[in-house]
Design a protein around this motif. Structure first.
Motif, PDB file in Angstrom:
ATOM      1  N   GLU A 217       0.864  -1.172   0.000  1.00  0.00           N
ATOM      2  CA  GLU A 217       0.000   0.000   0.000  1.00  0.00           C
ATOM      3  C   GLU A 217       0.910   1.234   0.000  1.00  0.00           C
ATOM      4  OE1 GLU A 217      -1.904   3.214   2.104  1.00  0.00           O
ATOM      5  OE2 GLU A 217      -0.514   1.871   3.096  1.00  0.00           O
ATOM      6  N   TRP A 218       0.499   2.310  -0.660  1.00  0.00           N
ATOM      7  CA  TRP A 218       1.343   3.488  -0.920  1.00  0.00           C
ATOM      8  C   TRP A 218       2.027   4.039   0.337  1.00  0.00           C
ATOM      9  CZ3 TRP A 218       3.999   5.739  -4.501  1.00  0.00           C
ATOM     10  CH2 TRP A 218       4.223   7.113  -4.533  1.00  0.00           C
ATOM     11  N   GLY A 219       1.266   4.228   1.407  1.00  0.00           N
ATOM     12  CA  GLY A 219       1.844   4.802   2.622  1.00  0.00           C
ATOM     13  C   GLY A 219       2.931   3.904   3.204  1.00  0.00           C
ATOM     14  N   ALA A 220       2.637   2.616   3.235  1.00  0.00           N
ATOM     15  CA  ALA A 220       3.598   1.648   3.755  1.00  0.00           C
ATOM     16  C   ALA A 220       4.831   1.590   2.858  1.00  0.00           C
ATOM     17  CB  ALA A 220       2.952   0.267   3.845  1.00  0.00           C
ATOM     18  N   LEU A 222       6.133   4.002   0.883  1.00  0.00           N
ATOM     19  CA  LEU A 222       7.012   5.166   1.044  1.00  0.00           C
ATOM     20  C   LEU A 222       7.866   5.020   2.300  1.00  0.00           C
ATOM     21  CD1 LEU A 222       4.752   8.212   0.067  1.00  0.00           C
ATOM     22  CD2 LEU A 222       6.564   7.126  -1.272  1.00  0.00           C
ATOM     23  N   ALA A 223       7.243   4.504   3.369  1.00  0.00           N
ATOM     24  CA  ALA A 223       7.994   4.338   4.612  1.00  0.00           C
ATOM     25  C   ALA A 223       9.096   3.300   4.428  1.00  0.00           C
ATOM     26  CB  ALA A 223       7.050   3.923   5.735  1.00  0.00           C
TER      27      ALA A 223
END
Lengths: 340, 316
Positions: A217-220, A222-223
């Protein structure tokens, strides 16, 4: 601001072509023509924006005449729209570069022959033709084609699996190797990341490089890219303007290594760094262009990524919509529209 | 009865507290944070640090949680990180749309399920019974998003009878007719799986009830068949059916997320998905609290219905 306190953002005022009327949460934002707009008389009385996430719903609403304009036409609908006769499709090269990042500091990618081999191994034409249905143009490097800093003599890496195998053998991997590829399920400017990465995976398999695909998932995602544990990763970058510095410096200068900056490929090339630095010190655009062109030639020989494509923006509108133009900045500009 | 009700309502507090702790932990355990998502792939570490501090994300989790709890105790669900607006007003506004959708789906599936189930039970192994069995299998195995898109293509794109998305027409509209037209496809989509479950269960419990001695007695007394089936049969078969309808109500509230996304229905489901993707902690907490509260209240309602349906059931 004093009157509305924390809610001041909900009371927009401005001098633009339209005035704010209402916002029904999750349903629509309504704007109305500003009759005293200073530049030219606005021809639309009212603009209604509606959020419709599902691709099929957006397309259906357009084809049944419930909507006049949609942005971001999914590649799979491009053909259907072009032949429907009910809508006009607009395309224009945007400001994105979609690349498959390579961790330049990890074995075996620190050997530039391996990175070259990966570039030869991927069939970019097939990705643009079959996955993106023509909504991308082949990438030769990070700089947008046809801008003042672009090195026009460069050719995209040709699809040459034979050459890829040879280079891998020279680098000491005649039987290939195994690696991982991280892919976000969606994300800003990511086009069709999973489908594109799946093609890349099978292309690499054909030259002996076994790739384990991990979708996130995008947020995960980037992290995770800040951990520097990535091997291969799919990412996209939107240049704020056509200055080559806007793309090359943050993405590839060694002072910008993640997590400090966005150089997530951990690319470092001393001569390239020097050229980019020099280009920041001169003001003459011609001289800067020369420095950037040399820098781009370096990137072909010592590729930091697998170069894939530049997204072609799409929008589709009903036949009655006149005067709509796509803006390179990705902004949706409706003030030039009139209805027939 | 009153004591029972008070006890059940008091029990809401620990349940909701537990739900909020779990959702708070899960959200914070997921990688990525709101600052990262708001600023995107171009953010530098310094930008991120600044925004995190501004959003109060640098404090320990326990401090963040207690601060949020303090707000909730005062009837304030905080402010959305992403929309910069009070969560409570936002969630309640969207919850109305969800209630309209789930309410009508529940009505459709209950009425449809009961009718189908009773018809099948009174004529077991008839053509209708078999058709309903096949339809049930179909309905239960179709994913909501797929069914939704298929219905949309047929009724909106090909036939042009119904609108494809939204709750009201973008221009004009806004009346009941407009709402019902927009509601038709999402409500049928959402109800599809539930109607089959309720129909199958109604069939089996009705078959069992209709085989009882008192039904034979009723028939022997000369009660008309209609009254035998509905008054003597259905009323006694209702307890398990009501239980399942209650469970389905909760399931529909949850299942609405997908249907809402497909049809751009402005409900709490789409809001929650956006909130999760943006790691908007207060917003997701607010959505979950409201949904959890309604779930618990529905269960309570079902329990109270039992006593009404079967006077032998008492709560003390």
């Amino acid at each position: 601001m004093k009157k509305f306190g924390a809610d001041y953002a909900l009371q927009p005022v401005g001098t633009g072509p339209f005035k704010y009327v209402s916002w029904d949460r999750g349903q629509r934002v309504v704007l109305e023509k500003n009759p005293s707009y200073w530049r030219y008389p606005v021809k639309l009385d009212r603009v209604v924006y509606r959020p419709i996430v599902e691709d099929q719903a957006r397309l259906t609403e357009l084809l049944t005449g419930s909507l006049d304009l949609i942005v971001g036409v999914p590649p799979d609908f491009v053909g259907q729209l072009e032949t429907s006769g009910k809508a006009t499709l607009r395309k224009q090269v945007g400001a994105h570069v979609w690349y498959l990042g390579i961790n330049n500091q990890k074995k075996p990618f620190e050997d530039k022959r391996v990175r070259q081999a990966l570039n030869y191994a991927v069939n970019k034409e097939a990705i643009v033709r079959d996955v993106l249905k023509g909504t991308g143009s082949l990438s030769r490097g990070p700089v947008l084609p046809a801008t003042w800093g672009a090195e026009s003599s460069l050719k995209p890496y040709p699809y040459d699996p034979e050459r890829a195998r040879k280079l891998l053998a020279e680098a000491g991997y005649p039987n290939g190797f195994s690696t991982s590829l991280w892919v976000p399920e969606s994300g800003s400017g990511m086009q069709s990341p999973v489908a594109m990465s799946t093609v890349i995976q099978s292309n690499l398999k054909a030259v002996g490089v076994t790739v384990a695909l991990a979708t996130m998932e995008w947020g995960a995602y980037l992290a995770k890219l800040r951990t520097k544990e990535q091997e291969l990763f799919a990412l996209s970058w939107m240049a704020g303007n056509e200055d080559p510095d806007m793309v090359m410096y943050p993405l590839l200068h060694s002072s910008q290594w993640t997590p400090l900056g966005p150089n997530r490929a951990l690319y470092k090339n001393a001569r390239f760094d020097e050229l980019l630095h020099q280009a920041r010190l001169v003001t003459d655009q011609g001289k800067r262009a020369e420095l950037y062109r040399e820098a781009q030639r370096i990137l072909v020989d010592d590729p930091p990524w697998i170069f894939i494509d530049h997204e072609i923006q799409t929008a589709a509108h009903a036949k009655r919509v006149q005067g709509f133009k796509l803006h390179p900045s990705f902004d949706l500009r409706v003030e030039t529209i009139s209805l027939k | 009865m009153r004591r029972y009700l008070v006890r059940r309502l008091l029990l809401l507090v620990p349940v909701l507290l537990g739900v909020s702790v779990i959702i708070f932990m899960v959200l914070h355990l997921a990688p990525g944070d709101p600052a990262e998502i708001m600023l995107g792939s171009q953010a530098t570490q310094a930008d991120l640090a600044r925004l995190r501090a501004e959003l109060g994300l640098t404090e320990p989790l326990s401090v963040q949680y207690v601060r949020w709890l303090g707000l909730v105790a005062r009837g304030d669900l905080g402010r959305s990180i992403w929309m910069k607006r009070p969560v409570l007003a936002e969630v309640l506004g969207r919850f109305k749309a969800t209630l309209v959708l789930t309410g009508s789906a529940l009505l459709l599936s209950t009425v449809g399920g009961l009718a189908l189930g009773i018809a099948s039970a009174t004529r077991p192994n008839s053509l209708l019974d078999r058709l309903s069995a096949v339809a049930s299998l179909f309905g239960a195995s179709m994913p909501v998003f797929w069914l939704g898109i298929v219905l949309m293509v047929i009724f909106a794109l090909w036939l042009g009878w119904l609108p494809a998305s939204g709750m009201f027409s973008p221009y004009g509209g806004g009346d009941l007719r407009d709402l019902l037209l927009h509601l038709a496809l999402p409500a049928v989509t959402l109800a599809a799986a539930s109607v089959t479950i309720i129909a199958r269960l109604t069939r089996s419990t009705m078959l069992e009830t209709l085989g009882q001695d008192y039904i034979r007695t009723a028939r022997a007394k000369g009660v008309v068949e209609r009254a035998v089936v509905l008054r003597h049969g259905l009323k006694n078969a209702l307890i398990p059916i009501v239980t399942v309808v209650g469970v389905q109500a909760g399931y529909l509230l949850g299942g609405a997320v997908l249907t809402e996304t497909v049809f751009a229905w402005p409900g709490v489901g789409t809001l929650m998905v956006q909130g999760i993707l943006a790691r908007d902690f207060p917003l997701v907490q607010g959505c979950v609290l409201v949904v959890a509260l309604s779930f618990v209240l529905i269960n309570l309602g079902v329990d109270l219905l039992y006593a009404w349906l079967d006077p032998r059931i008492r709560y003390e």
